[in-house]
Design a protein around this motif. Structure first.
Motif, PDB file in Angstrom:
ATOM      1  N   ARG A   1       0.984  -1.103   0.163  1.00 28.07           N
ATOM      2  CA  ARG A   1      -0.140  -0.048  -0.061  1.00 28.07           C
ATOM      3  C   ARG A   1       0.801   0.995   0.011  1.00 28.07           C
ATOM      4  O   ARG A   1       0.471   2.251  -0.488  1.00 28.07           O
ATOM      5  CB  ARG A   1      -1.049   0.107   1.156  1.00 28.07           C
ATOM      6  CG  ARG A   1      -1.875  -1.196   1.288  1.00 28.07           C
ATOM      7  CD  ARG A   1      -2.469  -1.203   2.527  1.00 28.07           C
ATOM      8  NE  ARG A   1      -1.400  -1.220   3.758  1.00 28.07           N
ATOM      9  CZ  ARG A   1      -1.696  -0.811   5.105  1.00 28.07           C
ATOM     10  NH1 ARG A   1      -2.796  -0.668   5.571  1.00 28.07           N
ATOM     11  NH2 ARG A   1      -0.699  -1.075   5.856  1.00 28.07           N
ATOM     12  N   SER A   2       2.068   1.185   0.518  1.00 32.25           N
ATOM     13  CA  SER A   2       2.957   2.177   0.632  1.00 32.25           C
ATOM     14  C   SER A   2       3.514   2.621  -0.557  1.00 32.25           C
ATOM     15  O   SER A   2       3.922   4.005  -0.693  1.00 32.25           O
ATOM     16  CB  SER A   2       3.954   1.927   1.828  1.00 32.25           C
ATOM     17  OG  SER A   2       4.764   1.122   1.226  1.00 32.25           O
ATOM     18  N   PHE A   3       3.626   1.876  -1.478  1.00 30.17           N
ATOM     19  CA  PHE A   3       3.913   2.534  -2.692  1.00 30.17           C
ATOM     20  C   PHE A   3       3.547   2.049  -3.966  1.00 30.17           C
ATOM     21  O   PHE A   3       3.781   2.225  -4.999  1.00 30.17           O
ATOM     22  CB  PHE A   3       5.621   1.810  -3.062  1.00 30.17           C
ATOM     23  CG  PHE A   3       5.621   0.281  -2.983  1.00 30.17           C
ATOM     24  CD1 PHE A   3       6.203  -0.428  -1.961  1.00 30.17           C
ATOM     25  CD2 PHE A   3       5.162  -0.618  -4.166  1.00 30.17           C
ATOM     26  CE1 PHE A   3       6.598  -1.704  -2.110  1.00 30.17           C
ATOM     27  CE2 PHE A   3       5.404  -1.859  -4.118  1.00 30.17           C
ATOM     28  CZ  PHE A   3       5.958  -2.503  -2.966  1.00 30.17           C
ATOM     29  N   ALA A   4       2.060   1.762  -3.851  1.00 31.81           N
ATOM     30  CA  ALA A   4       1.268   1.563  -5.062  1.00 31.81           C
ATOM     31  C   ALA A   4       1.168   2.526  -6.030  1.00 31.81           C
ATOM     32  O   ALA A   4       1.103   2.205  -7.360  1.00 31.81           O
ATOM     33  CB  ALA A   4      -0.147   0.928  -4.583  1.00 31.81           C
TER      34      ALA A   4
ATOM     35  N   ILE B   1      13.591 -17.480   6.651  1.00 32.97           N
ATOM     36  CA  ILE B   1      13.579 -16.031   6.039  1.00 32.97           C
ATOM     37  C   ILE B   1      12.169 -16.093   5.374  1.00 32.97           C
ATOM     38  O   ILE B   1      11.901 -16.919   4.621  1.00 32.97           O
ATOM     39  CB  ILE B   1      14.716 -15.762   5.123  1.00 32.97           C
ATOM     40  CG1 ILE B   1      16.010 -15.559   5.898  1.00 32.97           C
ATOM     41  CG2 ILE B   1      14.386 -14.503   4.391  1.00 32.97           C
ATOM     42  CD1 ILE B   1      16.994 -15.428   5.185  1.00 32.97           C
ATOM     43  N   LEU B   2      11.242 -15.117   5.724  1.00 32.42           N
ATOM     44  CA  LEU B   2       9.929 -15.011   5.312  1.00 32.42           C
ATOM     45  C   LEU B   2       9.967 -13.499   4.735  1.00 32.42           C
ATOM     46  O   LEU B   2       9.900 -12.741   5.611  1.00 32.42           O
ATOM     47  CB  LEU B   2       8.932 -15.193   6.165  1.00 32.42           C
ATOM     48  CG  LEU B   2       9.217 -16.544   7.014  1.00 32.42           C
ATOM     49  CD1 LEU B   2       8.059 -16.470   8.211  1.00 32.42           C
ATOM     50  CD2 LEU B   2       8.927 -17.817   5.989  1.00 32.42           C
ATOM     51  N   ILE B   3       9.573 -13.528   3.412  1.00 27.60           N
ATOM     52  CA  ILE B   3       9.226 -12.187   2.820  1.00 27.60           C
ATOM     53  C   ILE B   3       7.747 -12.386   2.177  1.00 27.60           C
ATOM     54  O   ILE B   3       7.618 -13.147   1.390  1.00 27.60           O
ATOM     55  CB  ILE B   3      10.139 -11.835   1.621  1.00 27.60           C
ATOM     56  CG1 ILE B   3      11.648 -12.032   2.361  1.00 27.60           C
ATOM     57  CG2 ILE B   3       9.939 -10.547   0.963  1.00 27.60           C
ATOM     58  CD1 ILE B   3      12.757 -11.691   1.277  1.00 27.60           C
ATOM     59  N   GLU B   4       6.956 -11.394   2.785  1.00 24.57           N
ATOM     60  CA  GLU B   4       5.534 -11.367   1.977  1.00 24.57           C
ATOM     61  C   GLU B   4       5.305 -10.022   1.729  1.00 24.57           C
ATOM     62  O   GLU B   4       5.925  -8.904   2.132  1.00 24.57           O
ATOM     63  CB  GLU B   4       4.848 -11.667   3.455  1.00 24.57           C
ATOM     64  CG  GLU B   4       4.893 -13.073   4.121  1.00 24.57           C
ATOM     65  CD  GLU B   4       4.407 -14.249   3.104  1.00 24.57           C
ATOM     66  OE1 GLU B   4       3.636 -13.930   2.329  1.00 24.57           O
ATOM     67  OE2 GLU B   4       4.827 -15.373   3.515  1.00 24.57           O
ATOM     68  N   TYR B   5       4.148  -9.976   1.025  1.00 23.61           N
ATOM     69  CA  TYR B   5       3.670  -8.790   0.412  1.00 23.61           C
ATOM     70  C   TYR B   5       2.434  -8.460   0.882  1.00 23.61           C
ATOM     71  O   TYR B   5       1.566  -9.603   1.135  1.00 23.61           O
ATOM     72  CB  TYR B   5       3.439  -8.852  -0.974  1.00 23.61           C
ATOM     73  CG  TYR B   5       4.995  -8.579  -1.750  1.00 23.61           C
ATOM     74  CD1 TYR B   5       5.282  -7.452  -2.216  1.00 23.61           C
ATOM     75  CD2 TYR B   5       5.870  -9.714  -2.009  1.00 23.61           C
ATOM     76  CE1 TYR B   5       6.693  -7.380  -2.880  1.00 23.61           C
ATOM     77  CE2 TYR B   5       6.942  -9.623  -2.635  1.00 23.61           C
ATOM     78  CZ  TYR B   5       7.350  -8.385  -2.975  1.00 23.61           C
ATOM     79  OH  TYR B   5       8.740  -8.334  -3.570  1.00 23.61           O
ATOM     80  N   GLY B   6       2.124  -7.239   1.407  1.00 25.17           N
ATOM     81  CA  GLY B   6       0.760  -6.989   2.094  1.00 25.17           C
ATOM     82  C   GLY B   6       0.688  -5.953   3.121  1.00 25.17           C
ATOM     83  O   GLY B   6       1.790  -5.243   3.287  1.00 25.17           O
TER      84      GLY B   6
ATOM     85  N   ALA C   1       9.170  -2.192  -6.508  1.00 20.74           N
ATOM     86  CA  ALA C   1       8.820  -3.642  -5.687  1.00 20.74           C
ATOM     87  C   ALA C   1      10.149  -4.141  -5.773  1.00 20.74           C
ATOM     88  O   ALA C   1      10.429  -5.157  -4.840  1.00 20.74           O
ATOM     89  CB  ALA C   1       7.747  -4.354  -6.459  1.00 20.74           C
ATOM     90  N   GLU C   2      10.935  -4.474  -6.972  1.00 23.16           N
ATOM     91  CA  GLU C   2      12.227  -5.101  -7.026  1.00 23.16           C
ATOM     92  C   GLU C   2      13.045  -4.418  -5.938  1.00 23.16           C
ATOM     93  O   GLU C   2      14.057  -5.527  -5.253  1.00 23.16           O
ATOM     94  CB  GLU C   2      12.538  -4.876  -8.458  1.00 23.16           C
ATOM     95  CG  GLU C   2      11.906  -5.698  -9.488  1.00 23.16           C
ATOM     96  CD  GLU C   2      12.267  -5.250 -11.007  1.00 23.16           C
ATOM     97  OE1 GLU C   2      13.505  -4.791 -11.080  1.00 23.16           O
ATOM     98  OE2 GLU C   2      11.600  -5.912 -11.824  1.00 23.16           O
ATOM     99  N   ARG C   3      13.319  -3.312  -5.716  1.00 25.39           N
ATOM    100  CA  ARG C   3      14.164  -2.949  -4.912  1.00 25.39           C
ATOM    101  C   ARG C   3      13.790  -3.127  -3.497  1.00 25.39           C
ATOM    102  O   ARG C   3      14.704  -3.536  -2.407  1.00 25.39           O
ATOM    103  CB  ARG C   3      14.211  -1.189  -5.094  1.00 25.39           C
ATOM    104  CG  ARG C   3      15.123  -0.827  -6.216  1.00 25.39           C
ATOM    105  CD  ARG C   3      15.384   0.705  -6.195  1.00 25.39           C
ATOM    106  NE  ARG C   3      14.226   1.591  -6.179  1.00 25.39           N
ATOM    107  CZ  ARG C   3      13.653   2.490  -6.800  1.00 25.39           C
ATOM    108  NH1 ARG C   3      14.497   2.776  -7.869  1.00 25.39           N
ATOM    109  NH2 ARG C   3      12.724   3.108  -6.568  1.00 25.39           N
TER     110      ARG C   3
END
Length: 151
Positions: A45-48, A86-91, A58-60
């Motif tokens: 939400r912060s960079f949409a 290691i857990l990277i999630e989006y949302g 998103a890649e950065r």
């Protein structure tokens, strides 16, 4: 009633408070011989709006998260924690941590820093740590100080 933790989540975002939370999570994981899950939730939400103009955001963000968590994983392993994920999630970090990750990994402790948004944002939408405390089904440790947990 159990007096130990088996699966710990520590939410990190690159802030100083998150670093303190990480340091305390390593000490707790070592004392409990627990699995330590290092989590970074990329808040889409912060960079949409900006991403419409710059697709590389998103890649950065992904690259930053991978480097941050990779460094923390190495540090945790060097400190003696055997099981580190290691857990990277989006949302939204507020919902992903409490409603998805904690259930998926059968977490019994969530550790996060008391990092805050600015006062207006905190008033309008609340902080991530506040939301974790309110909605978590397991114990939560909100780290406010730099002091390392006693070994």
């Amino acid at each position: 009633m159990t007096l130990s933790y088996n699966n710990i989540i520590v939410a990190v975002d690159g802030s100083e408070e998150a670093k303190w939370a990480f340091q305390k999570s390593v000490a707790i994981a070592n004392r409990n011989n627990a699995t330590l899950n290092l989590v970074n939730v990329i808040d889409t939400r912060s960079f949409a709006a900006v991403e419409a103009y710059d697709r590389s955001i998103a890649e950065r963000a992904q690259g930053f998260a991978e480097e941050l968590l990779g460094n923390y994983k190495k540090e945790a392993q060097e400190a003696g924690v055997e099981n580190v994920n290691i857990l990277i999630e989006y949302g939204s970090p507020k919902t992903i941590i409490t409603k998805e990750i904690s259930k998926k990994y059968d977490v019994d402790l969530i550790i996060c820093g008391a990092t805050g948004l600015n006062a207006v944002e905190r008033f309008l939408i609340g902080s991530v740590s506040e939301n974790i405390v309110r909605h978590s089904k397991c114990d939560v440790l909100v780290v406010r100080t730099q002091e390392q947990a006693a070994e």
